[in-house]
Design a protein around this motif. Structure first.
Motif, PDB file in Angstrom:
ATOM      1  N   ASN A   1       0.810  -1.227   0.000  1.00  0.00           N
ATOM      2  CA  ASN A   1       0.000   0.000   0.000  1.00  0.00           C
ATOM      3  C   ASN A   1       0.840   1.271   0.000  1.00  0.00           C
ATOM      4  O   ASN A   1       0.530   2.232   0.690  1.00  0.00           O
TER       5      ASN A   1
ATOM      6  N   SER B   1       2.239   4.751  -0.912  1.00  0.00           N
ATOM      7  CA  SER B   1       1.712   5.947  -1.563  1.00  0.00           C
ATOM      8  C   SER B   1       2.619   7.126  -1.280  1.00  0.00           C
ATOM      9  O   SER B   1       3.228   7.212  -0.224  1.00  0.00           O
ATOM     10  N   LYS B   2       2.682   8.025  -2.253  1.00  0.00           N
ATOM     11  CA  LYS B   2       3.432   9.266  -2.050  1.00  0.00           C
ATOM     12  C   LYS B   2       2.610  10.423  -2.595  1.00  0.00           C
ATOM     13  O   LYS B   2       2.213  10.421  -3.755  1.00  0.00           O
ATOM     14  N   ARG B   3       2.360  11.373  -1.715  1.00  0.00           N
ATOM     15  CA  ARG B   3       1.565  12.530  -2.122  1.00  0.00           C
ATOM     16  C   ARG B   3       2.468  13.752  -2.261  1.00  0.00           C
ATOM     17  O   ARG B   3       3.361  13.979  -1.451  1.00  0.00           O
TER      18      ARG B   3
ATOM     19  N   TRP C   1      -1.099  12.380  -6.224  1.00  0.00           N
ATOM     20  CA  TRP C   1      -0.445  11.179  -5.734  1.00  0.00           C
ATOM     21  C   TRP C   1       0.495  10.674  -6.811  1.00  0.00           C
ATOM     22  O   TRP C   1       0.051  10.194  -7.854  1.00  0.00           O
TER      23      TRP C   1
ATOM     24  N   GLU D   1       0.390   5.653  -5.878  1.00  0.00           N
ATOM     25  CA  GLU D   1      -0.816   5.443  -5.102  1.00  0.00           C
ATOM     26  C   GLU D   1      -1.060   3.958  -4.898  1.00  0.00           C
ATOM     27  O   GLU D   1      -1.237   3.214  -5.860  1.00  0.00           O
ATOM     28  N   ASP D   2      -1.027   3.564  -3.645  1.00  0.00           N
ATOM     29  CA  ASP D   2      -1.456   2.234  -3.252  1.00  0.00           C
ATOM     30  C   ASP D   2      -0.731   1.122  -4.019  1.00  0.00           C
ATOM     31  O   ASP D   2      -1.360   0.209  -4.540  1.00  0.00           O
TER      32      ASP D   2
ATOM     33  N   GLY E   1       0.644   6.704 -11.317  1.00  0.00           N
ATOM     34  CA  GLY E   1       0.947   6.387  -9.928  1.00  0.00           C
ATOM     35  C   GLY E   1       0.523   4.997  -9.489  1.00  0.00           C
ATOM     36  O   GLY E   1       0.851   4.575  -8.392  1.00  0.00           O
ATOM     37  N   ARG E   2      -0.202   4.305 -10.321  1.00  0.00           N
ATOM     38  CA  ARG E   2      -0.672   2.979  -9.932  1.00  0.00           C
ATOM     39  C   ARG E   2       0.039   1.895 -10.729  1.00  0.00           C
ATOM     40  O   ARG E   2       0.441   2.115 -11.863  1.00  0.00           O
TER      41      ARG E   2
END
Lengths: 421, 281
Positions: free
Chosen positions: A9, A11-13, A53, A56-57, A235-236
């Motif tokens: 999981n 994630s980087k924002r 993001w 993401e995840d 991002g995924r």
């Protein structure tokens, strides 16, 4: 097989500020706005913050000894993922578990100082990459021999040729001996022979049971180097699996058109001080970029480049065609010898229909001079790629056979067969 | 979140989680000590390769500055020096002051000048201003070695009090590192720090008792004046070098407290910006 790397999981924002003219603040702004607030006349901040993001995840697991290529178009989050894995940026959420020593090569020659000698830079670079001093000492001979700079090891690297510099930098990195190695595009530098040597070295590193994560936009080197691939988009992680399957998904999604690229904004310069690569395209008969090419139609490859200053001898544009498994289909060289004075140029190379077999081709774009020894001004491997499609109408070359035809070429040749008795 | 099985092959397990780096930070700082020594060695090596005068330059800078100040302020302006010969009187103050000022100046730009390294490799970023402080400290120790022969030449008898220079040097280093880390972080967030800071340091030379004795400041103002943490340090350096020089315990105490505060808040601010340093630099 044991797990080398496990990501859950992740994630980087990032927050992007809009409205401010600069990406940073000044004390002056801060004092002015502080004073404004103090007298109760604070101007409403026009800055708006947008969240995005970068990753993401993301969840995945990599087994020991796997060679995984991470592909995706620019901004898909590949580099951010690598930076989180190498602890350069901190994740916003999620967890990474690394089993064993991890080294990351986001760049070759990080921290090299031009005033220092080759020997001094080996120790400096080794320490920067996390190699203990005794280990550098023990591997010193090997590093120098791999780079082939024995005679110049006590010369400041500012006197090195760019090739020698790159070789020494790569040699330090290649002798790191980590359990897990992260590589970001470092192979896209140096001349072809050196790239081959690096690929060979990386292959031998992996054969020794190490795990490699390789981020690249160059599908050609991912195909030849990696045992599996991971596709990222926005991002995924959208696909993980065997290389051809993931590469085909990348194409089908059409998220990026590998048939054309444009470097003319200068953000990622490719070239040296004599010449610079500007753009590359695969175009169909109508002149529009196209990644799907009909097997019987003519296709044209275009390369735009700029000559920055004069260099003895003509610059020779050259195109290297590889199939998706990394084998060379052929190399084609411009024979017009028209390029010598500074300016912008467009090279076009026409590939006749009914020459290439169906499948995916990666084209390396290069520019070389031969007058004062071989000088590669730039070589961008797998810069463009296209897919030769057989709509099965083309019975001329396949007869009644409906399955896949082997080989990388499939010309319509003149056949005669007659009954002779 | 599931806990992963313990690795059976005995390989080191590293876990990265949001906020986790915090807990292992000072442990990491120790693990990267080799990089620290190599970066210090690199900076010294580069400096002595580029400068023709090399080591001599490290000595000439404070020496010539002290001699010029002694000539201008001692002989021409006739600022009192408490009966001490002007040249060593100024030199004893100039050595810690130059260390303090150059260390902060170097530290403040150190993160920006290592941006390539910071965006490409992991290591505790605090190493960078620490290296800058350490390089300045080595310069200071070289300059300090000249103090004793200088005292002898000017007829001042060195005493056991010179030993006090060791803790005093450490105190200066703590002050310089606290403020250096702070200004390095400020420089990343506010780019005009690079313009303001040299100006402030320039002032600091005259706000600190480098070219005059601290008792030149009249008594009621002395308390305020001692809030400058370099007052205690410089008084200490003079007390250690000369007989009959007064040192005020309150001034030293202020310096020690200031060092503690600068280290605490400086490092805290630094850690705060470090989290997303690779993205903003």
């Amino acid at each position: 097989m044991s797990t080398a790397l496990s990501v859950r999981n992740l994630s980087k924002r990032y927050r992007i500020k809009h409205g401010g003219e600069r990406g940073y603040h000044t004390l002056r702004d801060e004092i002015a706005s502080g004073f404004g607030r103090l007298v109760g006349r604070a101007a409403p901040r026009r800055e708006t913050v947008e969240e995005f993001w970068a990753v993401e995840d993301a969840s995945f697991e990599i087994k020991t000894g796997e060679r995984v290529g991470i592909i995706g178009r620019n901004g898909a989050g590949k580099s951010t993922l690598l930076k989180m894995l190498s602890k350069i940026v901190e994740p916003t959420r999620g967890r990474i578990e690394i089993h064993g020593r991890l080294s990351s090569l986001l760049e070759v020659g990080t921290g090299f100082h031009s005033e220092l000698t080759g020997r001094e830079n080996v120790f400096l670079n080794g320490a920067i990459l996390g190699m203990p001093r005794e280990e550098t000492l023990r591997k010193f001979e090997e590093i120098v021999a791999f780079a082939g700079v024995e005679r110049f090891i006590d010369t400041p690297v500012k006197h090195y040729s760019s090739g020698m510099y790159m070789r020494l930098a790569f040699a330090v990195a290649a002798n790191l001996d980590p359990d897990i190695l992260l590589i970001d595009e470092v192979l896209a530098v140096g001349d072809l022979a050196f790239q081959q040597k690096c690929l060979g070295k990386i292959e031998s590193i992996t054969n020794a049971g190490r795990t490699v994560l390789f981020v690249s936009h160059n599908l050609g080197s991912v195909s030849s180097l990696c045992s599996s691939a991971m596709l990222m988009d926005a991002g995924r992680i959208v696909a993980i699996g065997d290389v051809p399957g993931v590469v085909m998904k990348y194409y089908r999604d059409g998220a990026s058109s590998p048939a054309a690229f444009d470097l003319s904004d200068g953000r990622r310069p490719v070239g040296n001080h004599h010449a610079r690569l500007l753009a590359g395209r695969v175009v169909d008969g109508s002149g529009a970029p196209s990644m799907e090419v009909d097997i019987s139609h003519d296709t044209t490859l275009e390369m735009e480049f700029e000559i920055l200053d004069s260099h003895p001898g003509p610059f020779i544009p050259n195109f290297h065609f590889h199939t998706s498994d990394g084998t060379v289909a052929f190399v084609s060289v411009d024979t017009t010898r028209n390029v010598s004075s500074p300016g912008r140029y467009l090279s076009r190379c026409e590939i006749p229909g009914n020459l290439l077999n169906e499948g995916t081709y990666f084209v390396g774009l290069g520019l070389t001079t031969f007058s004062t020894g071989v000088t590669v001004h730039f070589f961008e491997p797998g810069a463009v790629s296209f897919n030769v499609r057989d709509p099965i109408e083309n019975v001329a070359s396949r007869g009644d056979w409906g399955g896949a035809m082997p080989g990388s070429v499939r010309p319509n040749l003149a056949w005669t067969t007659e009954r002779i008795s | 979140m599931t806990k992963a099985a313990t690795p059976s092959d005995g390989k080191r397990l590293t876990v990265i989680e949001a906020g986790r780096a915090n807990r292992e930070y000072f442990e990491d700082l120790w693990r990267f000590r080799e990089l620290f020594f190599i970066l210090v060695w690199r900076d010294l090596l580069i400096r002595y390769k580029q400068a023709a005068l090399g080591l001599a330059w490290t000595l000439l800078k404070p020496l010539l500055t002290a001699l010029v100040f002694a000539l201008v302020f001692g002989k021409l302006v006739k600022i009192p020096s408490g009966g001490m010969p002007h040249a060593p009187f100024i030199y004893a103050a100039l050595v810690p002051w130059l260390f303090f000022a150059s260390s902060i100046a170097e530290s403040s730009t150190s993160l920006a000048s290592h941006s390539a390294l910071i965006s490409k490799v992991y290591f505790p970023r605090l190493l960078i201003p620490l290296v800058a402080t350490c390089v300045a400290l080595i310069d200071m120790l070289i300059a300090l070695a000249l103090l004793v022969p200088m005292l002898v030449v000017f007829g001042v008898e060195p005493s056991w009090r010179l030993l006090a220079l060791i803790p005093l040097t450490l105190l200066t280093a703590a002050l310089a590192f606290g403020l250096g880390a702070w200004s390095a972080a400020l420089h990343v967030r506010y780019r005009d720090t690079g313009i303001v800071l040299p100006f402030v340091l320039q002032f600091g030379l005259y706000l600190s008792p480098v070219i005059f004795p601290s008792d030149l400041v009249p008594w009621p103002w002395r308390v305020l004046y001692s809030l400058n943490p370099m007052v205690g340090v410089i008084e200490g350096f003079r007390w250690a070098s000369f007989p009959d020089q007064a040192v005020h315990a309150s001034a030293i105490a202020t310096s020690v407290m200031a060092a503690g505060l600068f280290l605490f808040f400086g490092l805290r601010y630094f850690r705060g910006i470090e989290r997303d340093l690779a993205d903003v630099i």
